[in-house]
Motif scaffolding. Structure first.
Motif, mmCIF file in Angstrom:
data_model
loop_
_atom_site.group_PDB
_atom_site.id
_atom_site.type_symbol
_atom_site.label_atom_id
_atom_site.label_comp_id
_atom_site.label_asym_id
_atom_site.label_seq_id
_atom_site.Cartn_x
_atom_site.Cartn_y
_atom_site.Cartn_z
ATOM 1 N N ARG A 250 44.068 50.810 41.723
ATOM 2 C CA ARG A 250 43.775 52.245 41.665
ATOM 3 C C ARG A 250 44.937 53.003 41.025
ATOM 4 N N ARG A 251 46.142 52.544 41.281
ATOM 5 C CA ARG A 251 47.306 53.175 40.669
ATOM 6 C C ARG A 251 47.445 52.788 39.193
ATOM 7 N N GLN A 252 47.081 51.541 38.888
ATOM 8 C CA GLN A 252 47.241 51.053 37.523
ATOM 9 C C GLN A 252 46.150 51.560 36.581
ATOM 10 N N ARG A 253 44.949 51.754 37.109
ATOM 11 C CA ARG A 253 43.813 52.146 36.269
ATOM 12 C C ARG A 253 43.298 53.523 36.679
ATOM 13 N N LYS A 254 44.154 54.480 36.591
ATOM 14 C CA LYS A 254 43.808 55.817 37.074
ATOM 15 C C LYS A 254 42.596 56.407 36.361
ATOM 16 N N SER A 255 42.460 56.127 35.080
ATOM 17 C CA SER A 255 41.377 56.753 34.311
ATOM 18 C C SER A 255 40.087 55.941 34.300
ATOM 19 N N ASN A 256 40.171 54.627 34.518
ATOM 20 C CA ASN A 256 38.949 53.810 34.443
ATOM 21 C C ASN A 256 38.829 52.855 35.632
ATOM 22 N N TYR A 257 39.192 53.343 36.811
ATOM 23 C CA TYR A 257 39.095 52.512 38.016
ATOM 24 C C TYR A 257 37.634 52.288 38.380
ATOM 25 N N ASN A 258 37.223 51.033 38.525
ATOM 26 C CA ASN A 258 35.854 50.676 38.887
ATOM 27 C C ASN A 258 35.932 49.575 39.951
ATOM 28 N N GLU A 259 35.719 49.944 41.194
ATOM 29 C CA GLU A 259 35.921 48.998 42.291
ATOM 30 C C GLU A 259 35.017 47.784 42.183
ATOM 31 N N GLU A 260 33.760 47.998 41.869
ATOM 32 C CA GLU A 260 32.817 46.881 41.772
ATOM 33 C C GLU A 260 33.250 45.883 40.701
ATOM 34 N N GLN A 261 33.707 46.406 39.573
ATOM 35 C CA GLN A 261 34.154 45.535 38.488
ATOM 36 C C GLN A 261 35.411 44.762 38.882
ATOM 37 N N ILE A 262 36.331 45.431 39.580
ATOM 38 C CA ILE A 262 37.577 44.781 39.988
ATOM 39 C C ILE A 262 37.302 43.665 40.997
ATOM 40 N N LEU A 263 36.418 43.930 41.942
ATOM 41 C CA LEU A 263 36.064 42.901 42.918
ATOM 42 C C LEU A 263 35.441 41.690 42.228
ATOM 43 N N ARG A 264 34.624 41.961 41.222
ATOM 44 C CA ARG A 264 34.010 40.865 40.465
ATOM 45 C C ARG A 264 35.079 40.068 39.722
ATOM 46 N N GLU A 265 36.075 40.757 39.149
ATOM 47 C CA GLU A 265 37.158 40.080 38.441
ATOM 48 C C GLU A 265 37.961 39.186 39.391
ATOM 49 N N ILE A 266 38.267 39.707 40.587
ATOM 50 C CA ILE A 266 39.037 38.936 41.565
ATOM 51 C C ILE A 266 38.247 37.691 41.996
ATOM 52 N N ARG A 267 36.977 37.889 42.262
ATOM 53 C CA ARG A 267 36.143 36.770 42.699
ATOM 54 C C ARG A 267 36.048 35.691 41.621
ATOM 55 N N ASN A 268 35.771 36.124 40.400
ATOM 56 C CA ASN A 268 35.630 35.167 39.300
ATOM 57 C C ASN A 268 36.931 34.423 39.027
ATOM 58 N N ASN A 269 38.050 35.135 39.152
ATOM 59 C CA ASN A 269 39.349 34.506 38.950
ATOM 60 C C ASN A 269 39.607 33.431 40.004
ATOM 61 N N CYS A 270 39.242 33.724 41.264
ATOM 62 C CA CYS A 270 39.399 32.744 42.339
ATOM 63 C C CYS A 270 38.518 31.522 42.089
ATOM 64 N N ILE A 271 37.271 31.772 41.750
ATOM 65 C CA ILE A 271 36.331 30.671 41.523
ATOM 66 C C ILE A 271 36.789 29.795 40.367
#
Length: 402
Positions: A169-190
């Motif tokens: 949220r601090r890093q992406r102040k202008s384009n913060y998208n929680e759903e997209q970030i959660l998807r990125e974290i999940r995909n990275n783990c998988i």
């Protein structure tokens, strides 16, 4: 009460189970067999191993899932450095047969991965939760392979998701998208686990500070679907009452068992108190109703813990409970007086007439069938009321929380 509510209160699948209970014995024998099964289910052990690197949040997870804070009595010790040096069991406050084992941290100098499994006695656990607060590392993958080779289930938990989202949220102040970030974290783990040779890994994103968010419900449903039936029941009852899906799951699990408690309580029945004469029969109902209060967190100890968790006043939480019976202490005398109520007897006769249509032997036992119907409607009504009040209490606890 109409036929629609009767069908909901006593659905066909439960009537069929009841019919099967009578196939190898008469009313009294069936009731005795059911009583033994009820006693047995409370003793079924469930051992869940929680492991991960030092500082991953495994001890906090164990506390939260048992409905405790890190400073409460009986909580697992937490800290930024490794605090667990041997496998340590932590029982659920109300369900002592459910144990979460805090295992020594992996990847430390003290515990080498190749010696770890012998140290913690892998075979005693029903399944494993492997927790990581960042990416999954080689030590996680080695442990997963060893668990898999022994035919045990394991699941990956990516913890502290709230901290990750705060950083993004601090890093992406202008384009913060929680759903997209959660998807990125999940995909990275998988991907990381897949690259390490773990095919089709189960990854759940969690925050112990906000357990009601993210993947906790998905994780609960996964365990619920994959645990054997007898262990599924004790797992559901042990869930913390801090999200609405847990309340719904508990209500459904307990509702499916009402006929067993009602039948067991009616086994030695005779006419005086709509079928009840022996103290043991009444005590079974007393204990069942107490179990409902504890399961939904409306006993005094659980209410205090909920108030502390959400920084609420316990009197405020108690004020939204609408059903007076839920607030009362469940005693032998209270249950006897409830069983004498005329409106309960009328409802009981409708229940027994309805049930006897599928279970003919039930209808042939005049005293027993009245006792069964009375006990069934008492437990059904109390469970319905307490589940509704638990929802109101949780709503009030969650008010003004972020």
């Amino acid at each position: 009460m109409d036929s629609k509510e009767l069908n909901y209160a006593l659905p066909k699948n439960q009537l069929q189970e009841m019919q099967m209970a009578f196939e190898n014995g008469d009313f009294i024998q069936a009731a005795e067999n059911i009583k033994k099964s009820i006693i047995g289910i409370n003793d079924i052990p469930l051992n869940i191993a929680v492991t991960g690197e030092s500082g991953s949040g495994k001890s906090t997870f164990i506390n939260v899932i048992r409905g405790l804070g890190d400073e409460d009595e009986g909580s697992a010790k937490t800290g930024v450095v490794e605090t667990t040096v041997v496998a340590t069991p932590y029982s659920h406050p109300h369900h002592r047969n459910v144990k979460y084992w805090d295992l020594p941290g992996i990847g430390t100098t003290r515990f080498e991965p190749n010696k770890y499994l012998d140290l913690v006695k892998l075979t005693q656990f029903d399944f494993f939760l492997i927790i990581a607060s960042e990416r999954f590392r080689d030590c996680h993958i080695q442990l997963a392979r060893a668990i898999n080779s022994m035919g045990k289930k394991f699941y990956f938990v990516r913890s502290k998701i709230d901290a990750d989202l705060s950083a993004f949220r601090r890093q992406r102040k202008s384009n913060y998208n929680e759903e997209q970030i959660l998807r990125e974290i999940r995909n990275n783990c998988i991907k990381g686990l897949h690259d390490g040779g773990i095919m089709c890994p189960r990854v759940f994103l969690l925050s112990c500070l906000e357990l009601e968010k993210y993947d906790f419900y998905l994780m609960q449903k996964t365990f619920e679907n994959e645990l054997p039936g007898h262990k599924r029941h004790v797992f559901l009852l042990s869930l913390p009452n801090i999200y609405f899906q847990a309340l719904e799951s508990k209500r459904d699990a307990l509702r499916n068992q009402i006929w067993k408690h009602a039948l067991a309580s009616a086994g030695k029945a005779s006419i005086p108190i709509p079928g009840f004469s022996a103290d043991n029969d009444i005590d079974l109902l007393v204990n069942t109703m107490k179990e409902y209060k504890e399961a939904f967190g409306l006993d005094e100890i659980s209410l205090n813990c909920l108030a502390k968790t959400f920084d609420k006043d316990i009197h405020d939480l108690r004020s939204v409970i609408k059903h007076k019976l839920v607030l009362k202490e469940i005693t032998h005398d209270l249950v006897v007086n409830l069983l004498k109520r005329r409106e309960l007897t009328a409802a009981a006769l409708m229940v027994t007439d309805y049930a006897a249509g599928t279970v003919p032997l039930l209808g042939s036992m005049a005293a027993g069938v009245v006792a069964f119907g009375t006990a069934y409607w008492l437990l059904y009504s109390f469970l319905k009321d307490i589940a509704e009040d638990a929802g109101r209490v949780l709503s009030r606890a969650l008010e003004n929380t972020i």
